[in-house]
Design an enzyme around this catalytic site. Structure first.
Site, PDB file in Angstrom:
ATOM      1  N   CYS B  34      10.138   5.703   3.772  1.00 55.76           N
ATOM      2  CA  CYS B  34      10.388   5.585   2.334  1.00 55.76           C
ATOM      3  C   CYS B  34       9.130   5.183   1.586  1.00 55.76           C
ATOM      4  CB  CYS B  34      11.553   4.660   2.043  1.00 55.76           C
ATOM      5  SG  CYS B  34      11.236   2.943   2.355  1.00 55.76           S
ATOM      6  N   ASP B  36       6.904   2.443   1.891  1.00 53.67           N
ATOM      7  CA  ASP B  36       6.382   1.086   1.732  1.00 53.67           C
ATOM      8  C   ASP B  36       6.609   0.264   2.998  1.00 53.67           C
ATOM      9  OD1 ASP B  36       5.755   0.922  -1.225  1.00 53.67           O
ATOM     10  OD2 ASP B  36       7.882   1.426  -1.352  1.00 53.67           O
ATOM     11  N   CYS B 103       9.603  -2.838  -5.143  1.00 53.14           N
ATOM     12  CA  CYS B 103       8.427  -3.366  -4.447  1.00 53.14           C
ATOM     13  C   CYS B 103       8.426  -4.892  -4.472  1.00 53.14           C
ATOM     14  CB  CYS B 103       7.136  -2.868  -5.094  1.00 53.14           C
ATOM     15  SG  CYS B 103       6.900  -1.099  -4.927  1.00 53.14           S
TER      16      CYS B 103
END
Ligand SMILES: Cc1ncc(COP(=O)(O)O)c(C=O)c1O
Lengths: 396, 138
Positions: B34, B36, B103
């Protein structure tokens, strides 16, 4: 190493050229007439629009009556596909053939038609990003309404076998549309000779302004109107003409198509030097066929790093580029184009697209080739994925 | 897309990048699929986080949130670090674009994951203290 500014994202958009701007400017303050008006100011505007139409027709090998101005490449794609779908549905034809790696202007239009009861076949591409025309032939059915296959891919720049696909469509008596937004000005196009029924293009990829496009519709084909209203564009596309944009597009397409081979001769060696330079780094790959691609396009994956970070780093070094990472596509999935040629998600995330033109000099190429290894190395040094790759551990 | 000056600063000059060889807790969160992955290393002395370092594979926001998260917990007690929220990371960075909020969640979870590892190494069940570590959805 002195910092430079290098625009290497011409597939995203281009600067309006001076020549185009100069042709446009009078149409804002002095030659601003409405082309439908009877007086000279209006007639002059009408004449300038028809001049531009002739230039576009000439550049494509078409007849001016076959050229329709639209507001963008996306509109042209929408009009061609939805319009032809509507016409063909009345004849009981509700099947469309396209490819998996079209631009979203085509893909999302096809998905919309699926919801309206159309069936769509998405032709797969091979690992080099090329479509096999025989796959198109095999997909054609009695009820096929339209084949729409892009001329050149916007991410990996691969040029499709359009002549062969057009010939198959002609033989099977199926209408053929191509999204040539990325191809115009970079490859020789002659719609009549090639047997293309409809073709979309966009001004801002060839140094005209944003918000102007063209749909070529072969004589004998009729599409329903996308925009109803006044009688502009031969009653097909209403709306007072955007005269400055149209005039600019005429100049732009003439300039873009007059020396295609000369431009390619300048750009291709520079592009190849960039490819070879980047492939010297370990764990990199070129995406898309090396030869059957637009002269200025390169698309490279750097394993172990993520594309958006790479773009930001390049930006800090004055280089404008693009990527197919999820973070730049606005979703969790990386580019459908890179996945379509078989890249794993984690490899697709680390991709870089450069699309250069003649203004990117040999010195600029040197500069890019100095910057890239540094930023790739820096990002890899802080990447846990790279660390695992180097230790031979599983990371995905 | 608009990144704040703070985000760009933490991206281009990330604080605390690297590894801690003799870390007391190491956590990793996310997956390459994905896009990250964050790996966080902590040095802990008498309940105080004396050093924090990270390695991140991901976008500008992933790097910046990792950097900021390490800054926010360095020198703090474990209890304070456990109170670190993604919201605090976002605020410290003067905001993040909506599509990048995930994030900051990763950064928060990376800290928790490292602390969880710390407790496990101490022979203490981390679950009642740290809670479940949320892996991002694929
Ligand atoms: C292949 C392709 N088709 C269509 C478009 C859309 O063109 P426009 O931006 O003029 O709507 C683009 C531009 O990104 C493109 O690259």
């Amino acid at each position: 190493m002195e910092k430079r500014f290098i625009y290497a994202d011409n597939a995203a958009t281009t600067a309006v050229s001076e020549e185009v701007l100069n042709a446009m400017l009078p149409h804002f303050r002095t030659a601003y007439g409405n082309a439908s008006s009877i007086y000279k100011l209006g007639r002059d505007a009408q004449r300038d629009i028809e001049d531009a139409r002739e230039k576009v027709a000439k550049a494509l090998g078409a007849d001016p009556k076959e050229i329709f101005f639209t507001s963008c490449g996306s509109e042209s794609d929408n009009w061609a596909i939805k319009g032809m779908a509507e016409v063909q549905e009345k004849r009981g034809k509700k099947h469309i053939i396209t490819s998996v790696f079209e631009h979203h202007a085509v893909l999302h239009t096809c998905e919309y038609l699926e919801k309206k009861g159309f069936e769509v076949t998405y032709i797969k591409v091979n690992d080099k990003g090329l479509i096999d025309p025989e796959d198109v032939r095999n997909a054609i059915r009695e009820d096929t309404a339209l084949v729409t296959i892009m001329y050149a891919n916007n991410e990996i720049g691969t040029i499709q076998p359009i002549d062969e696909i057009a010939a198959i469509c002609k033989e099977k008596k199926v209408i053929f549309h191509t999204d040539a937004v990325q191809a115009v000005g970079h490859v020789e196009i002659d719609v009549h000779k090639q047997g293309i029924d409809m073709l979309s293009l966009s001004g801002h990829k060839i140094h005209a302004q944003k918000g102007i496009g063209v749909l070529y519709i072969r004589k004998g084909l009729t599409l329903p109107n996308l925009i109803h209203g006044g009688g502009q564009e031969r009653n097909k596309r209403a709306g007072t003409e955007n005269v400055p944009a149209i005039v600019g597009l005429g100049v732009a397409i003439e300039a873009a198509t007059k020396n295609i081979a000369e431009k390619a001769a300048i750009i291709t060696p520079r592009r190849n030097r960039l490819i070879d330079g980047m492939l010297k780094l370990p764990y990199t790959r070129l995406n898309g066929d090396r030869d059957k691609r637009l002269p200025g396009n390169l698309n490279i994956s750097f394993e172990g790093i993520e594309g958006e970070s790479l773009l930001l780093m390049l930006d800090l070094n004055g280089i404008c580029a693009s990527s197919g990472s999820a973070c730049t596509s606005g979703s969790l999935d990386p580019s459908h184009v890179l996945l379509s040629i078989g890249l794993k998600h984690e490899v697709a995330h680390g991709s870089l697209r450069l699309s250069i033109e003649e203004d990117v000099t040999d010195e600029d190429v040197d500069y890019i080739l100095e910057v890239i290894p540094k930023v790739v190395e820096r990002l890899r040094s802080m990447s846990p994925v790279w660390e695992k790759m180097m230790k031979g551990e599983k990371y995905a | 897309m608009m990144y704040s000056e703070k985000v760009l600063d933490h991206f281009s000059n990330p604080r605390n990048v690297g590894e801690i060889e003799d870390a007391d807790g190491v956590g990793e969160i996310g997956n390459a699929k994905c896009g990250d992955i964050m790996k966080m290393y902590l040095k802990i002395d008498k309940g105080i986080i004396t050093d924090a370092k990270f390695k991140t594979f991901g976008c500008g926001a992933a790097v910046a949130t990792s950097s900021m998260a390490t800054e926010l917990i360095k020198g703090k007690s474990i209890d304070d670090a456990l109170k670190l929220t993604n919201q605090a990371v976002v605020e410290a960075l003067d905001g993040l674009p909506a599509v990048k909020i995930h994030c900051s969640v990763l950064a928060e979870q990376a800290v928790r994951s490292a602390l969880s590892d710390y407790y496990t190494r101490q022979g203490i069940d981390p679950l009642p203290i740290v809670g479940e570590i949320k892996e991002p959805e694929e």
